[in-house]
Design a protein around this motif. Structure first.
Motif, mmCIF file in Angstrom:
data_model
loop_
_atom_site.group_PDB
_atom_site.id
_atom_site.type_symbol
_atom_site.label_atom_id
_atom_site.label_comp_id
_atom_site.label_asym_id
_atom_site.label_seq_id
_atom_site.Cartn_x
_atom_site.Cartn_y
_atom_site.Cartn_z
ATOM 1 N N ARG A 178 0.840 -1.209 0.000
ATOM 2 C CA ARG A 178 0.000 0.000 0.000
ATOM 3 C C ARG A 178 0.866 1.247 0.000
ATOM 4 N NH1 ARG A 178 -2.378 3.424 3.901
ATOM 5 N NH2 ARG A 178 -4.457 4.201 3.256
ATOM 6 N N SER A 179 1.934 1.253 0.771
ATOM 7 C CA SER A 179 2.812 2.428 0.839
ATOM 8 C C SER A 179 3.468 2.717 -0.500
ATOM 9 C CB SER A 179 3.885 2.210 1.920
ATOM 10 O OG SER A 179 3.302 2.056 3.193
ATOM 11 N N LEU A 180 3.910 1.679 -1.168
ATOM 12 C CA LEU A 180 4.540 1.890 -2.479
ATOM 13 C C LEU A 180 3.545 2.414 -3.506
ATOM 14 C CD1 LEU A 180 6.801 -1.317 -2.686
ATOM 15 C CD2 LEU A 180 7.494 1.041 -2.148
ATOM 16 N N ALA A 181 2.298 1.941 -3.451
ATOM 17 C CA ALA A 181 1.288 2.414 -4.405
ATOM 18 C C ALA A 181 0.916 3.870 -4.145
ATOM 19 C CB ALA A 181 0.051 1.516 -4.323
ATOM 20 N N LEU A 182 0.855 4.277 -2.874
ATOM 21 C CA LEU A 182 0.523 5.666 -2.553
ATOM 22 C C LEU A 182 1.661 6.618 -2.901
ATOM 23 C CD1 LEU A 182 -1.255 5.241 0.904
ATOM 24 C CD2 LEU A 182 -2.309 5.721 -1.296
ATOM 25 N N ALA A 183 2.893 6.188 -2.756
ATOM 26 C CA ALA A 183 4.040 7.060 -3.021
ATOM 27 C C ALA A 183 4.109 7.493 -4.475
ATOM 28 C CB ALA A 183 5.328 6.343 -2.630
ATOM 29 N N ARG A 184 3.484 6.773 -5.361
ATOM 30 C CA ARG A 184 3.549 7.108 -6.784
ATOM 31 C C ARG A 184 2.845 8.431 -7.089
ATOM 32 N NH1 ARG A 184 1.252 3.256 -11.689
ATOM 33 N NH2 ARG A 184 1.863 4.628 -13.417
ATOM 34 N N ASP A 185 1.787 8.760 -6.332
ATOM 35 C CA ASP A 185 0.986 9.957 -6.619
ATOM 36 C C ASP A 185 1.066 11.013 -5.534
ATOM 37 O OD1 ASP A 185 -0.084 8.883 -9.056
ATOM 38 O OD2 ASP A 185 -1.355 7.583 -7.830
ATOM 39 N N MET A 186 1.931 10.836 -4.528
ATOM 40 C CA MET A 186 2.079 11.814 -3.459
ATOM 41 C C MET A 186 3.397 12.560 -3.608
ATOM 42 S SD MET A 186 0.503 9.788 -0.136
ATOM 43 C CE MET A 186 0.511 11.312 0.823
ATOM 44 N N PRO A 187 3.527 13.748 -2.987
ATOM 45 C CA PRO A 187 4.777 14.500 -3.105
ATOM 46 C C PRO A 187 5.956 13.717 -2.550
ATOM 47 C CG PRO A 187 3.026 15.887 -2.226
ATOM 48 C CD PRO A 187 2.486 14.492 -2.234
ATOM 49 N N LYS A 188 7.129 14.082 -3.008
ATOM 50 C CA LYS A 188 8.341 13.393 -2.569
ATOM 51 C C LYS A 188 8.554 13.612 -1.071
ATOM 52 C CE LYS A 188 13.268 13.073 -3.613
ATOM 53 N NZ LYS A 188 14.380 13.597 -4.446
ATOM 54 N N GLY A 189 8.833 12.536 -0.370
ATOM 55 C CA GLY A 189 9.068 12.611 1.057
ATOM 56 C C GLY A 189 7.826 12.560 1.910
ATOM 57 N N ALA A 190 6.631 12.407 1.316
ATOM 58 C CA ALA A 190 5.400 12.364 2.098
ATOM 59 C C ALA A 190 5.291 11.041 2.848
ATOM 60 C CB ALA A 190 4.197 12.557 1.181
ATOM 61 N N ASP A 191 4.611 11.080 4.007
ATOM 62 C CA ASP A 191 4.417 9.890 4.826
ATOM 63 C C ASP A 191 3.258 9.075 4.254
ATOM 64 O OD1 ASP A 191 4.340 7.963 6.737
ATOM 65 O OD2 ASP A 191 3.683 9.278 8.381
ATOM 66 N N THR A 192 3.562 7.939 3.666
ATOM 67 C CA THR A 192 2.535 7.115 3.019
ATOM 68 C C THR A 192 1.832 6.173 3.989
ATOM 69 O OG1 THR A 192 4.237 5.484 2.444
ATOM 70 C CG2 THR A 192 3.731 7.190 0.805
ATOM 71 N N THR A 193 2.330 6.082 5.227
ATOM 72 C CA THR A 193 1.670 5.194 6.213
ATOM 73 C C THR A 193 0.749 5.971 7.139
ATOM 74 O OG1 THR A 193 3.532 5.435 7.768
ATOM 75 C CG2 THR A 193 3.650 3.652 6.151
ATOM 76 N N ARG A 194 0.686 7.257 7.000
ATOM 77 C CA ARG A 194 -0.111 8.087 7.898
ATOM 78 C C ARG A 194 -1.605 7.831 7.673
ATOM 79 N NH1 ARG A 194 -0.245 14.727 7.854
ATOM 80 N NH2 ARG A 194 -1.748 14.968 9.569
ATOM 81 N N GLY A 195 -2.325 7.690 8.782
ATOM 82 C CA GLY A 195 -3.772 7.532 8.705
ATOM 83 C C GLY A 195 -4.248 6.093 8.707
ATOM 84 N N TRP A 196 -3.350 5.106 8.729
ATOM 85 C CA TRP A 196 -3.772 3.700 8.745
ATOM 86 C C TRP A 196 -2.994 2.982 9.845
ATOM 87 C CZ3 TRP A 196 -1.283 -0.791 5.930
ATOM 88 C CH2 TRP A 196 -2.048 -1.969 6.082
ATOM 89 N N ASN A 197 -3.710 2.194 10.627
ATOM 90 C CA ASN A 197 -3.063 1.514 11.753
ATOM 91 C C ASN A 197 -2.472 0.163 11.382
ATOM 92 O OD1 ASN A 197 -5.363 0.070 11.319
ATOM 93 N ND2 ASN A 197 -6.101 0.148 13.436
ATOM 94 N N SER A 198 -2.411 -0.109 10.080
ATOM 95 C CA SER A 198 -1.805 -1.352 9.577
ATOM 96 C C SER A 198 -2.580 -2.596 10.011
ATOM 97 C CB SER A 198 -0.341 -1.473 10.037
ATOM 98 O OG SER A 198 0.413 -0.379 9.573
#
Length: 417
Positions: A178-198
């Motif tokens: 999930r983190s890798l898929a979100l990083a594709r469309d978010m700004p560089k350096g953004a926290d892709t795990t924020r908002g989900w408790n895994s």
């Protein structure tokens, strides 16, 4: 020499000389000459050429009115010996006045006449009215030029749909995906795990981008409808679990009864639609997601639509062509619409597995000519169910040497004209 003298006389407007060459005419206003006491020798006669000019000047002076002379007039100078009488006076005061011709004035007069005639000719051609009342310029229709939109709407929809699919899909067994898929469309350096408790597991079945609302500074908000399927229990199952917790002290029930009760009430949820609004911004020629999105509700029903206007029908013609419509829909489901379609018309067949249930209604609008339009309501047998659908059918008249019949030229679904 005589030719030159004639030309000069005509230029100076002088009279012709008299024929008596020897006679001399004294000037009328010539003062009396003082004679010397001593006899002077006789002066020789003047030459004949000079005598002619002198006589002409004397005659011209005789024709000119006498000008008053000033009171004190100096005495005329004495005639030199050998000079012709009256010659000195004629040379001092010529009886005519020569004026120079001004060529510039004549040119100005001619030029002015040319300009005046030019204005008259222009007035005759263009008309005086166009000088006074200027005609209004014709208004040209604005030219519409198709240009690309300022904001890349399609790119924003694509990025938002891809982000929504990654954001609403998770698996606690593989959080890194999930983190890798979100990083594709978010700004560089953004926290892709924020908002989900895994925790948990949810699968995205479909993502449909919708409206793009443009905001300030190249920001926008994209609505995405997402179809998800989750492993979470339904509300009824959770309530059953709560009741079971309250009955932990009840030892009367056996283990088999508890298991059967759990299998009966505990169910998995069906796929559901949910809305997701994604904030995006255009920067460096690309669209990126600027922050966390928000889940919104999905309308349960659409807005009200205007009812189609009722049109008058031709009952007689509908009865006459009902068999034609029924035959067409039968062949339509069987995959052979071309056998009953009008010549030159190509109508794709329906998919396999469909069977005509019945032609419920068939109406034809009032009209005339070789083309008529009708409305058909039919039922299909498909997938073990029966579906009722509406079609607009265009009929055209086909004539031959032996017969005349009506055949289908077009068929469209729905009531849209």
């Amino acid at each position: 020499m005589s030719t030159f003298k004639t030309v000069m006389r005509r230029i100076l407007n002088l009279p012709e000389p008299r024929s008596d060459k020897g006679a001399t005419t004294p000037l009328p206003d010539a003062p009396p000459r003082q004679t010397a006491t001593a006899p002077a020798p006789a002066a020789p006669p003047p030459p004949a050429a000079l005598q002619q000019w002198t006589d002409a000047a004397a005659r011209l002076q005789a024709q000119t009115p006498e000008q008053p002379r000033p009171a004190a007039e100096p005495a005329p100078a004495a005639t030199a010996p050998g000079a012709a009488p009256g010659r000195g006076t004629a040379e001092q005061t010529p009886p005519w006045q020569i004026e120079d011709e001004k060529s510039g004035a004549k040119f100005a007069v001619k030029a002015g006449r040319g300009v005046l005639w030019g204005v008259v000719a222009l007035a005759a051609i263009t008309g005086v009215r166009s000088w006074i009342w200027t005609p209004e310029p014709t208004k040209q229709a604005p030219v519409t030029v198709d240009s690309a939109p300022d904001y890349p709407v399609q790119e924003a929809q694509a990025v938002a749909a891809r982000f929504a699919r990654a954001y609403l899909g998770w698996d606690e067994a593989d959080p890194q995906a999930r983190s890798l898929a979100l990083a594709r469309d978010m700004p560089k350096g953004a926290d892709t795990t924020r908002g989900w408790n895994s925790k948990g597991r949810q699968e995205v079945l479909a993502a449909q981008p919708g409206t793009v609302s443009l905001l300030a500074d190249k920001h926008a908000r994209v609505r995405v409808d997402v179809l998800v399927k989750s492993d979470a229990l339904t509300g009824d199952a959770k309530k059953d679990d709560a009741k079971k917790d309250e009955k932990k002290d009840d030892k009367a029930k056996d283990d088999k009864a508890k298991k059967d009760d759990k299998d009966k009430k505990e169910t998995r949820p069906a796929p559901v639609w949910m809305g997701l609004e994604v904030p995006v911004v255009q920067t460096a020629g690309h669209i990126v997601v600027t922050g966390q999105p928000g889940i919104v509700g999905v309308p349960t029903e659409g807005p009200s639509a205007p009812q189609p206007s009722a049109k008058s029908t031709d009952l007689e013609f509908a009865d006459k062509t009902r068999a034609t419509a029924e035959e067409f829909f039968t062949k339509y489901a069987a995959g052979e619409p071309g056998s009953v379609a009008a010549p030159g018309v190509s109508i794709p067949a329906l998919p396999q597995g469909m069977t005509l249930g019945a032609l419920r209604t068939w109406t034809v609008e009032d009209g005339s000519g070789t083309d008529r339009t009708g409305t058909a309501v039919v039922t299909w047998q498909v997938g073990g169910a029966e579906l009722e659908q509406t079609y607009r059918v265009k009929l055209t008249r086909v004539s031959s040497a032996k017969a005349e019949r009506w055949q289908v030229a077009e068929v469209h679904g729905g009531l849209a004209p």
